[in-house]
Scaffold this active site. Structure first.
Site, PDB file in Angstrom:
ATOM      1  N   ARG A  61       6.837 -12.410  -7.213  1.00 23.71           N
ATOM      2  CA  ARG A  61       5.959 -12.431  -6.045  1.00 23.71           C
ATOM      3  C   ARG A  61       6.533 -11.523  -4.964  1.00 23.71           C
ATOM      4  NH1 ARG A  61       2.501 -13.664  -8.804  1.00 23.71           N
ATOM      5  NH2 ARG A  61       1.149 -15.481  -8.767  1.00 23.71           N
ATOM      6  N   GLU A  89      -1.555  -7.973  -1.011  1.00 24.83           N
ATOM      7  CA  GLU A  89      -2.173  -7.151  -2.062  1.00 24.83           C
ATOM      8  C   GLU A  89      -3.672  -7.097  -1.850  1.00 24.83           C
ATOM      9  OE1 GLU A  89      -0.960  -8.931  -5.735  1.00 24.83           O
ATOM     10  OE2 GLU A  89       1.150  -8.545  -5.393  1.00 24.83           O
ATOM     11  N   HIS A 127      -0.028  -5.070  -9.668  1.00 22.48           N
ATOM     12  CA  HIS A 127       0.004  -6.476 -10.111  1.00 22.48           C
ATOM     13  C   HIS A 127      -0.663  -6.632 -11.489  1.00 22.48           C
ATOM     14  CE1 HIS A 127       0.286 -10.887  -8.592  1.00 22.48           C
ATOM     15  NE2 HIS A 127       0.490 -10.807  -9.886  1.00 22.48           N
TER      16      HIS A 127
HETATM   17  C1  DGY Z   1       0.450 -14.591 -12.331  1.00 19.78           C
HETATM   18  O1  DGY Z   1      -0.366 -14.928 -13.193  1.00 19.78           O
HETATM   19  O2  DGY Z   1       0.790 -15.326 -11.423  1.00 19.78           O
HETATM   20  C2  DGY Z   1       1.051 -13.246 -12.445  1.00 19.78           C
HETATM   21  O3  DGY Z   1       1.508 -12.798 -11.243  1.00 19.78           O
HETATM   22  C3  DGY Z   1       0.092 -12.269 -13.032  1.00 19.78           C
HETATM   23  O4  DGY Z   1       0.674 -11.045 -13.232  1.00 19.78           O
END
Ligand code: DGY
Length: 323
Positions: A240, A269, A288
């Site tokens: 994150r 984001e 991401h």
């Molecule tokens: C999630 O599913 O939380 C991931 O960050 C996806 O890449």
């Protein structure tokens, strides 16, 4: 009988939508991503189930507005965007999608590592800018070997462990830090050695983050930590964005306090072209896409629908956060 209402903050796979539409009255947000908060506020008022994504902040205020809300099913393994404690208090179930995305996310972490260490994307940018002819010297554009380097994994859980397997095949030395060491059998299988957090920071040639974003990890990687890392070290983040202080990282990359970074996640984001990282050459950026493979995303959609199905009926979701 009147169908229950389900709202999706983004489009999901066609097969998943078809499945949902058999049972529910379904509405999908189209247009600006992430969904504007005002729209989500108005939609949540009369729905029974919500399918959301990591960009959507599901806080107390929203949860309070969901008077009929029975389940929040997030299309992600991370759930730091949802006030899970408050949802639990309100008896709203929360489902998420672990396990199925482990391999894909570990692969992406590994690919960011190779990319930034071997300067692949940087080379791509150089060629596209018509500057290849400027890098013909023997010392131009050298990267570094992965083999025999020390990979420090912060969080040897499912994804961290799978990354360790990849790294072992590349003859990397693996150290890790968790709140508690994993079993000796697992350590042996992965070839990973437990070290203190301080040692992980100071001894690693690459650090890869695999911890959730919590109060304890918020902005954990800041200028004080970057100063303790090797000058030749790289930082990889597929966990994150808020675990890193981005301003401090940008400055560390520019001043070469550390050698480089590979990032799939960001504090806010999506990031735009004015973001501080855009003009920095020793950072590889991904939008991401940790879980973003055809196969993985389809499995995530399947679980997201199942979780919703269970939760809306008052049952525990297959993959449940809390109850
Ligand atoms: C999630 O599913 O939380 C991931 O960050 C996806 O890449």
């Amino acid at each position: 009988m009147k169908k229950m209402k389900v709202f999706l903050t983004r489009r999901l796979h066609d097969f998943a939508l078809k499945e949902l539409k058999k049972k529910y009255q379904v509405e999908v947000h189209s247009g600006k991503i992430p969904i504007p908060k005002t729209k989500l506020r108005s939609k949540i008022k009369d729905i029974d189930g919500l399918i959301c994504f990591p960009y959507d902040i599901i806080d107390k205020e929203l949860i309070d507005l969901g008077k009929n809300l029975k389940v929040i099913s997030t299309y992600s393994v991370g759930f730091d965007h949802i006030d899970v404690e408050y949802a639990r208090k309100k008896k709203i179930r929360v489902g998420y999608t672990p396990e199925v995305l482990t391999d894909a996310t570990a692969d992406l972490a590994f690919s960011l590592m190779i990319d930034v260490m071997r300067r692949v994307s940087e080379g791509d940018r150089t060629i596209r800018a018509g500057k290849w002819k400027e890098i013909y010297g023997a010392y131009d554009y050298v990267g570094v070997d992965l083999q025999r380097k020390t990979l420090g994994i912060l969080g040897l859980g499912r994804i961290g462990g799978t990354l360790a397997k990849r790294a072992k095949a590349f003859d990397m030395k693996i150290i890790y830090h968790n709140r508690k060491p994993v079993s000796k059998t697992r350590e042996k299988r992965l070839g990973a050695k437990y070290v203190s957090f301080e040692k992980l920071i100071s001894q690693s040639d690459v650090i890869s983050l695999h911890v959730p974003h919590t109060k304890q990890t918020d902005q954990l990687f800041d200028k004080k930590l970057f100063a303790k890392m090797k000058k030749t070290a790289f930082l990889i983040n597929t966990a994150r964005g808020k675990i890193i202080n981005e301003k401090d990282l940008a400055s560390a990359l520019k001043k070469k306090t550390i050698a480089g970074a590979g990032l799939d996640v960001f504090a806010q984001e999506p990031i735009n072209k004015n973001h501080t990282f855009i003009k920095i050459s020793n950072v590889v950026l991904a939008p991401h896409i940790g879980s973003s493979t055809d196969e993985t995303r389809a499995k995530m959609a399947e679980i997201t629908v199942k979780n919703l199905d269970h939760g809306i009926k008052g049952k525990k979701p297959t993959y449940s956060v809390g109850f």
